[in-house]
Design an enzyme around this catalytic site. Structure first.
Site, mmCIF file in Angstrom:
data_model
loop_
_atom_site.group_PDB
_atom_site.id
_atom_site.type_symbol
_atom_site.label_atom_id
_atom_site.label_comp_id
_atom_site.label_asym_id
_atom_site.label_seq_id
_atom_site.Cartn_x
_atom_site.Cartn_y
_atom_site.Cartn_z
ATOM 1 N N LEU A 518 60.759 -26.715 45.847
ATOM 2 C CA LEU A 518 61.362 -27.506 44.772
ATOM 3 C C LEU A 518 62.613 -28.224 45.257
ATOM 4 O O LEU A 518 62.991 -29.257 44.744
ATOM 5 C CB LEU A 518 61.750 -26.599 43.604
ATOM 6 C CG LEU A 518 60.601 -25.955 42.838
ATOM 7 C CD1 LEU A 518 61.140 -24.899 41.891
ATOM 8 C CD2 LEU A 518 59.823 -27.003 42.067
ATOM 9 N N GLY A 519 63.251 -27.633 46.229
ATOM 10 C CA GLY A 519 64.474 -28.245 46.708
ATOM 11 C C GLY A 519 65.211 -27.305 47.618
ATOM 12 O O GLY A 519 64.733 -26.202 47.931
ATOM 13 N N GLY A 521 68.812 -25.541 47.951
ATOM 14 C CA GLY A 521 70.105 -25.283 47.332
ATOM 15 C C GLY A 521 71.137 -24.940 48.385
ATOM 16 O O GLY A 521 70.834 -24.916 49.579
ATOM 17 N N PHE A 523 72.313 -22.192 49.071
ATOM 18 C CA PHE A 523 72.111 -20.896 49.712
ATOM 19 C C PHE A 523 70.767 -20.784 50.401
ATOM 20 O O PHE A 523 70.460 -19.787 51.003
ATOM 21 C CB PHE A 523 72.247 -19.781 48.671
ATOM 22 C CG PHE A 523 73.572 -19.804 47.968
ATOM 23 C CD1 PHE A 523 74.660 -19.152 48.517
ATOM 24 C CD2 PHE A 523 73.732 -20.489 46.783
ATOM 25 C CE1 PHE A 523 75.886 -19.179 47.890
ATOM 26 C CE2 PHE A 523 74.949 -20.515 46.149
ATOM 27 C CZ PHE A 523 76.036 -19.866 46.699
ATOM 28 N N PRO A 525 66.358 -22.603 50.570
ATOM 29 C CA PRO A 525 65.329 -23.371 49.869
ATOM 30 C C PRO A 525 64.834 -22.654 48.608
ATOM 31 O O PRO A 525 64.905 -21.432 48.515
ATOM 32 C CB PRO A 525 64.206 -23.483 50.899
ATOM 33 C CG PRO A 525 64.427 -22.336 51.825
ATOM 34 C CD PRO A 525 65.892 -22.057 51.839
ATOM 35 N N ASP A 637 80.579 -23.774 42.320
ATOM 36 C CA ASP A 637 79.786 -24.914 42.782
ATOM 37 C C ASP A 637 79.051 -25.553 41.611
ATOM 38 O O ASP A 637 77.859 -25.810 41.664
ATOM 39 C CB ASP A 637 78.814 -24.499 43.885
ATOM 40 C CG ASP A 637 78.296 -25.693 44.673
ATOM 41 O OD1 ASP A 637 78.878 -26.788 44.530
ATOM 42 O OD2 ASP A 637 77.313 -25.541 45.414
#
Ligand code: NAG
Ligand code: NAG
Ligand code: NAG
Ligand code: NAG
Ligand code: NAG
Ligand code: NAG
Ligand code: NAG
Ligand code: NAG
Length: 828
Positions: A518-519, A521, A523, A525, A637
């Site tokens: 999905l992406g 991040g 920290f 994937p 964040d």
């Protein structure tokens, strides 16, 4: 029309009996033709240049052009049919008996032609050693008699021996216009042109906006080009008489290949060919630094690249709009402290200055400096005077009227200019000595303070690092021993912590396949997965380089699992196996907020009521983290991509709690991601490494302004100033133009009171000093009520980095202290 006329002149018989040129010829006469597809070219006698057909870059179109022959890099210096490409290799070039060059396409239509200045006698086309394509009578080599020459119709390249400027008798104006792109030689947006009004200067113009000017010619060089000095490589000259105005340069060694290119990006670049490396050397660029930007400091302002900020007012002047000026928007310029009193005024002398724009100037070649001064004093609107020619102690007179524009300070000794001020502003110490001492003192202070702040930052970082190590060691000692024993013991403890095994997650996510990703991040994937029971999940695979112990990790997750709020993404459990650590979340089908608000088409799906409810939801989510949960978590964040949306577009904050458990232990390389995201990070955190719940409030404020405006804070551009989104919003707010911030797609659906209130609250949250920012509980209160709000103070980090994309201008920026810290953090 001219084309048809020529076509008639040609007559059909002429078009028929033609011979095709041999492969590389020196001239083209009326019975020959230069055809594409036969690799015919016309070559200059010294073999340096070649005329023929070519395709630029990745384009398939064909153009007639001139390029350097015998070098491996295709370097086109002139294009004939730049606006009318040939679509295949059927082009054909001819010279008519009238001395006209015509370019025909496949069916014989003329797509480009020259015109002749007089009747011709046996004309030929010839490519000269300078790269100039000329049409002339055969045997007549007098340049005065040329029927036509390509040097009179340049494209984007200035060559040696080319006249750049205007013929005042015929009106012929030779200027350069960039290609659209490296693949398309059609006329682009950048022109490089000599403006003959007032006292002539050269301008770089994008569309119709002036980007840069050269300064007037002072007898030796253009006043804004101190680097243009006598040199062993080329000579240069400026000719200005009743018949023509032009600039010209000549190579000292005629076999040196050189060219001046007006690039599609707006750079004016001088290149030299280096035989040994077989490549073009970028010898110089005309407009490189911030101070070259036309009118950056406004009227009566002057730019000094060694200063911070770069703009200041001339002596006797003050900022016209102090508030904007202090927010580094200098465009309003400066005004006189004291109005001129026509008779009793004086002048302050400046040395080493790029002279102000001369479009409205008046000049005399014969007057002396004293006469010049008298003349200026007599005319109330005269604001400055200088010698026209600085050679040999100076001569002539140049007068400026009204506003003085686009001044910059050089260190080099440029000719003096005398600027008019009221007598009362002539406070005796107007001589340059004090001036330069001041400047040096200022510069030393700037250098000192930036060194100091950088040093302080490093110290702070080292200290934080030390504390982290200490904690880690301490934790290690206490947590290290039970590691093995705790595994069995924690089995009971872990009842509330659902554990997934690796095999389950692997099969749910198709073995962590890329199609499920999905992406990425901060920290690690994130993958989409579907459990056997059909439940959709999102699996965050944490980077392996986290050095956190397993016990500590479990402990953290156990706490995070307890955090339950409708505006937080729900953590379903985790997986700890081998060296893998994974977190399993509920799946959010509508992606993240950034996917909507920053995209024009997607943005239409989120109308104002939805955005308002998102803002409220995010605020409540953060409030819960800060206050209501027993952990008091600082997110660290917060950003649009960390706000996920469920089926009903309810916002859910993700990645909370992770910063707490991971932030201090990840390896150096990852630190920038974990520490925060440029554009959302608060000043005190960036500068001093101090974070608190107020750092989250800052990020929330940024987020609110982004949601309302549909623009990212990071990379925000505005044609009128160099502020980022925060600065822009604040400026609009203080000017009572708050509604101008609202995204176009929202205007229809928005409730103006609520929008303005949201922006107001956003601005309160991004105030520079943490204590000034409201707490999240206050934010939630303010969102829900209609009472009066405090007036926001100046936001933190309100300038964007230098907006110039130009990589050559990375040095010398205003507010280097701010940028320094960000860069340090990012580069760690
Ligand atoms: C053109 O050049 C060719 C080859 O040099 C020559 O045979 C021909 O006579 C010339 N034509 C004219 C009109 O000069
Ligand atoms: C060029 O294209 C035209 C039609 O667009 C065609 O008639 C002609 O034969 C082509 N010429 C070549 C050399 O391919
Ligand atoms: C020649 O070809 C061009 C482009 O293909 C076309 O626009 C034009 O009408 C043609 N002219 C003739 C006389 O056939
Ligand atoms: C040459 O042609 C251009 C257009 O093709 C025209 O604007 C210009 O006036 C012409 N010059 C002369 C000297 O005829
Ligand atoms: C040139 O200007 C046009 C119109 O202003 C604009 O659409 C285009 O993007 C510009 N091109 C470049 C390369 O800047
Ligand atoms: C000019 O340059 C060429 C090649 O770069 C070199 O061979 C020649 O000696 C130079 N001429 C002078 C006069 O320096
Ligand atoms: C202008 O300055 C002169 C000399 O300082 C003074 O005598 C005169 O009064 C001033 N005039 C005005 C209108 O201020
Ligand atoms: C002052 O100079 C300007 C610009 O040259 C001119 O238009 C104006 O007439 C002059 N005024 C006087 C009083 O000479």
């Amino acid at each position: 029309m001219a084309i048809f006329y020529i076509a008639l002149l040609l007559g059909t018989s002429f078009l028929l009996n033609l011979s095709v040129l041999s492969t590389a010829a020196a001239t083209l006469n009326t019975t020959q033709s230069l055809r594409d597809g036969n690799s015919n070219t016309l070559v200059s006698s010294d073999g340096m240049f070649e005329l023929g057909f070519f395709s630029p870059g990745s384009s398939k179109n064909r153009y007639l052009g001139i390029w350097y022959s015998n070098i491996p890099v295709q370097t086109v210096i002139w294009v004939a049919n730049r606006d009318v490409p040939l679509t295949n290799s059927s082009g054909n070039l001819k010279v008519t008996p009238q001395g006209v060059l015509v370019l025909l396409n496949h069916n014989g239509t003329i797509i480009w032609s020259t015109n002749a200045s007089r009747p011709a006698r046996n004309p030929v086309a010839m490519l000269l050693d300078s790269g100039n394509l000329v049409v002339k009578d055969e045997g007549d080599n007098n340049p005065e008699n040329f029927l036509w020459q390509s040097f009179d119709y340049p494209t984007d390249t200035e060559m040696a021996e080319m006249k750049f400027g205007k013929n005042l008798v015929t009106g012929l104006d030779r200027y350069y216009q960039s290609w659209k792109s490296p693949d398309d030689p059609a006329r682009g947006n950048i022109t490089y042109r000599l403006d003959p009004s007032g006292y002539p200067e050269i301008y770089v113009i994008r569309d119709s906006r002036i980007m840069y000017r050269s300064g007037p010619w002072n007898g030796m060089r253009f006043s804004g080009t101190p680097h243009l000095k006598p040199n062993p490589v080329f000579t240069f000259d400026f000719v200005f008489n009743d018949e023509e105005i032009y600039y010209i340069y000549r190579m000292v060694n005629k076999s040196t290949r050189s060219r001046l290119l007006v690039s599609p990006a707006g750079d004016i670049q001088r290149f030299m060919w280096i035989e040994r490396t077989s490549s073009w050397l970028l010898y110089s660029t005309a407009n490189t630094d911030n101070c070259e930007r036309y009118k950056l400091c406004g009227a009566f302002g002057s730019c000094d690249i060694n200063n911070s900020p770069v703009c200041s007012c001339l002596k006797g002047f003050v900022p016209k709009n102090p508030r904007a000026w202090n927010m580094v928007d200098w465009s309003d310029g400066c005004v006189r402290k004291t109005k001129l009193n026509c008779s009793g005024d004086g002048f302050i002398k400046y040395s080493g200055m790029k002279l102000p724009e001369t479009r409205n100037s008046w000049y005399s070649r014969t007057m002396t400096l004293e006469e010049c001064r008298d003349m200026c004093l007599k005319n109330c609107s005269c604001t400055a005077y200088a010698n026209l020619d600085a050679r040999g102690g100076g001569s002539g007179c140049l007068l400026w009227f009204d506003e003085l524009i686009d001044i910059r300070i050089f260190i080099e000794n440029e000719p003096d200019i005398y600027i008019r001020v009221a007598a009362s502003d002539l406070d005796g110490n107007g001589d340059e000595k004090t001036d330069s001492k001041d400047a040096i003192r200022r510069r030393t202070w700037i250098i000192l303070s930036s060194v100091l702040s950088a040093g302080f930052l490093l110290l702070a970082l080292a200290f934080i690092f030390y504390i982290c190590r200490r904690r880690q060691q301490k934790d290690g000692k206490m947590g290290g021993i039970p590691e093995t024993t705790s595994d069995s013991k924690s089995k009971e403890d872990d009842l509330e912590l659902p554990l997934f095994d690796l095999a389950t997650l692997a099969s749910a996510t198709n073995n962590f396949s890329n199609t499920n990703k999905l992406g990425q991040g901060g920290f690690g994937p994130v993958y989409k997965g579907t459990l056997k029971n059909g439940q959709e999940i999102a699996v965050k695979r944490l980077s392996k380089n986290s050095r956190q112990g397993i016990g500590e990790f479990k402990n953290e997750v156990k706490h995070i699992v307890k955090l339950q709020h409708r505006n937080l993404v729900k953590l379903l459990g985790c997986c700890i196996e081998a060296d893998e650590k994974m977190l399993v979340y509920e799946f959010m089908p509508n992606k993240s907020l950034d996917f909507f608000i920053f995209d024009e088409t997607q943005g239409k799906l989120l109308d104002w009521p939805m955005r308002y409810s998102i803002i409220n939801g995010v605020a409540r989510g953060i409030l819960y983290l800060h206050q209501d949960s027993r952990l008091r978590i600082v997110h660290r964040d917060l950003k649009a991509s960390n706000v996920l949306l469920d089926y009903e577009m309810n916002p859910k904050i993700s990645d909370f709690g992770l910063a707490r458990s991971f932030g201090e232990n990840v390896t150096e390389a990852n630190t920038n991601k974990v520490v925060g995201t440029y554009g959302y990070i608060s000043p005190e955190y960036a500068m001093d490494g101090l974070y608190s719940i107020k750092s989250d409030v800052f990020s929330f404020g940024v987020l609110v302004l982004e949601i309302v405006s549909g623009k990212r804070n990071r990379g925000f551009h505005h044609p009128e100033h160099h502020l980022n989104l925060l600065g822009h919003a604040w400026r609009l707010f203080t000017e009572g133009r708050t509604l101008e911030l609202v995204a176009e797609s929202l205007v229809e659906s928005c409730d103006f009171t609520k929008v303005v209130r949201s922006i107001h609250i956003g601005l309160l949250c991004v105030q520079e000093i943490p204590e000034d920012r409201p707490s999240m509980s206050n934010v939630v209160l303010m969102m829900g009520s209609e009472g009066a709000l405090p007036v926001p103070k100046q936001p933190g980090f309100f300038t964007e980095r230098d907006i110039e994309e130009n990589s050559t201008s990375t040095q010398n920026k205003p507010y280097s202290a701010n940028e320094c810290s960000i860069t340090l953090l990012e580069a760690r």
